[in-house]
Design a protein around this motif. Structure first.
Motif, PDB file in Angstrom:
ATOM      1  N   ALA A   1       6.480   5.716 -15.887  1.00 15.35           N
ATOM      2  CA  ALA A   1       6.736   4.278 -15.755  1.00 15.35           C
ATOM      3  C   ALA A   1       5.616   3.596 -14.979  1.00 15.35           C
ATOM      4  N   ALA A   2       5.068   4.273 -13.990  1.00 13.25           N
ATOM      5  CA  ALA A   2       4.004   3.699 -13.160  1.00 13.25           C
ATOM      6  C   ALA A   2       2.657   3.727 -13.860  1.00 13.25           C
ATOM      7  N   ALA A   3       2.577   4.394 -15.001  1.00 14.05           N
ATOM      8  CA  ALA A   3       1.315   4.512 -15.726  1.00 14.05           C
ATOM      9  C   ALA A   3       0.977   3.266 -16.540  1.00 14.05           C
ATOM     10  N   LEU A   4       1.762   2.226 -16.429  1.00 11.60           N
ATOM     11  CA  LEU A   4       1.472   0.969 -17.119  1.00 11.60           C
ATOM     12  C   LEU A   4       0.144   0.398 -16.624  1.00 11.60           C
ATOM     13  N   ASP A   5      -0.465  -0.408 -17.445  1.00 14.34           N
ATOM     14  CA  ASP A   5      -1.644  -1.165 -17.035  1.00 14.34           C
ATOM     15  C   ASP A   5      -1.286  -2.643 -17.188  1.00 14.34           C
TER      16      ASP A   5
ATOM     17  N   GLU B   1       0.838  -1.206   0.000  1.00 14.08           N
ATOM     18  CA  GLU B   1       0.000   0.000   0.000  1.00 14.08           C
ATOM     19  C   GLU B   1       0.873   1.256   0.000  1.00 14.08           C
ATOM     20  N   LYS B   2       1.928   1.232   0.811  1.00 13.50           N
ATOM     21  CA  LYS B   2       2.835   2.378   0.862  1.00 13.50           C
ATOM     22  C   LYS B   2       3.517   2.580  -0.490  1.00 13.50           C
ATOM     23  N   LEU B   3       3.938   1.497  -1.124  1.00 20.80           N
ATOM     24  CA  LEU B   3       4.539   1.578  -2.449  1.00 20.80           C
ATOM     25  C   LEU B   3       3.543   2.162  -3.450  1.00 20.80           C
ATOM     26  N   SER B   4       2.311   1.717  -3.368  1.00 17.73           N
ATOM     27  CA  SER B   4       1.264   2.223  -4.250  1.00 17.73           C
ATOM     28  C   SER B   4       1.064   3.727  -4.057  1.00 17.73           C
ATOM     29  N   ASP B   5       1.021   4.166  -2.808  1.00 13.56           N
ATOM     30  CA  ASP B   5       0.865   5.598  -2.522  1.00 13.56           C
ATOM     31  C   ASP B   5       2.046   6.404  -3.058  1.00 13.56           C
TER      32      ASP B   5
ATOM     33  N   ARG C   1       1.715   6.714  -6.828  1.00 10.29           N
ATOM     34  CA  ARG C   1       0.643   7.637  -7.189  1.00 10.29           C
ATOM     35  C   ARG C   1       1.093   9.090  -7.059  1.00 10.29           C
ATOM     36  N   GLY C   2       1.962   9.368  -6.107  1.00  9.55           N
ATOM     37  CA  GLY C   2       2.425  10.733  -5.892  1.00  9.55           C
ATOM     38  C   GLY C   2       3.675  11.107  -6.670  1.00  9.55           C
ATOM     39  N   ALA C   3       4.170  10.211  -7.515  1.00  9.39           N
ATOM     40  CA  ALA C   3       5.420  10.447  -8.240  1.00  9.39           C
ATOM     41  C   ALA C   3       5.228  11.442  -9.390  1.00  9.39           C
ATOM     42  N   ASP C   4       6.344  12.003  -9.825  1.00 13.98           N
ATOM     43  CA  ASP C   4       6.350  12.943 -10.946  1.00 13.98           C
ATOM     44  C   ASP C   4       7.275  12.440 -12.049  1.00 13.98           C
ATOM     45  N   GLY C   5       7.187  13.065 -13.212  1.00 13.49           N
ATOM     46  CA  GLY C   5       8.128  12.857 -14.304  1.00 13.49           C
ATOM     47  C   GLY C   5       8.217  11.434 -14.809  1.00 13.49           C
TER      48      GLY C   5
ATOM     49  N   LEU D   1      -1.249  -3.124 -11.696  1.00 13.45           N
ATOM     50  CA  LEU D   1      -0.626  -1.809 -11.737  1.00 13.45           C
ATOM     51  C   LEU D   1      -1.438  -1.021 -12.749  1.00 13.45           C
ATOM     52  N   THR D   2      -2.187  -0.058 -12.276  1.00 15.64           N
ATOM     53  CA  THR D   2      -3.052   0.723 -13.157  1.00 15.64           C
ATOM     54  C   THR D   2      -3.277   2.101 -12.559  1.00 15.64           C
ATOM     55  N   GLY D   3      -3.378   3.077 -13.423  1.00 17.48           N
ATOM     56  CA  GLY D   3      -3.623   4.428 -12.950  1.00 17.48           C
ATOM     57  C   GLY D   3      -2.534   4.961 -12.040  1.00 17.48           C
ATOM     58  N   GLY D   4      -1.317   4.457 -12.204  1.00 14.22           N
ATOM     59  CA  GLY D   4      -0.205   4.929 -11.400  1.00 14.22           C
ATOM     60  C   GLY D   4      -0.156   4.368  -9.999  1.00 14.22           C
TER      61      GLY D   4
END
Length: 115
Positions: free
Chosen positions: A28-32, A12-16, A19-23, A50-53
């Motif tokens: 890279a996190a925008a993969l589905d 959950e912490k990794l997911s958060d 979600r808050g990452a930039d650039g 992994l979806t929606g960042g």
């Protein structure tokens, strides 16, 4: 030894964090992709997407992954918690075999920005 609850909290912490990452990290996190994380010392697998960042954990079940996810991780619970807390370097853990990451070559290329 980390518990199942501590491992779920780490995911959950990794997911958060994703979600808050930039650039480049956000891109890279925008993969589905489908994701599995096998916690080897607890012999439990978290599965999700992994979806929606972010990582959405849908299920937890005993044993190794039942289905082949597009992105597959395997490590001990302590290593999962240490990675997410920034106490363990992913590249070094991967190179030494403490962490296994399996994905397509294209996904590995995109995921390198997260590492």
């Amino acid at each position: 030894m980390a518990t199942i609850e501590e491992c779920r909290a780490a995911l959950e912490k990794l997911s958060d964090t994703l979600r808050g990452a930039d650039g480049d990290v956000r891109a890279a996190a925008a993969l589905d992709r489908t994701v599995s994380c096998h916690v080897t010392d607890l012999d439990v697998t978290f599965t999700g997407r992994l979806t929606g960042g972010r990582i959405e954990v849908d299920d937890t079940h005993p044993g190794p992954p039942r289905d082949r996810a597009q992105i597959r991780l395997a490590m001990s619970g302590d290593d999962l918690v240490a990675l997410v807390d920034g106490e363990l370097n992913f590249a070094k853990a991967w190179a030494s075999g403490r962490v296994r990451l399996e994905a397509s070559l294209v996904d590995l290329f995109r995921l390198r920005k997260l590492l």
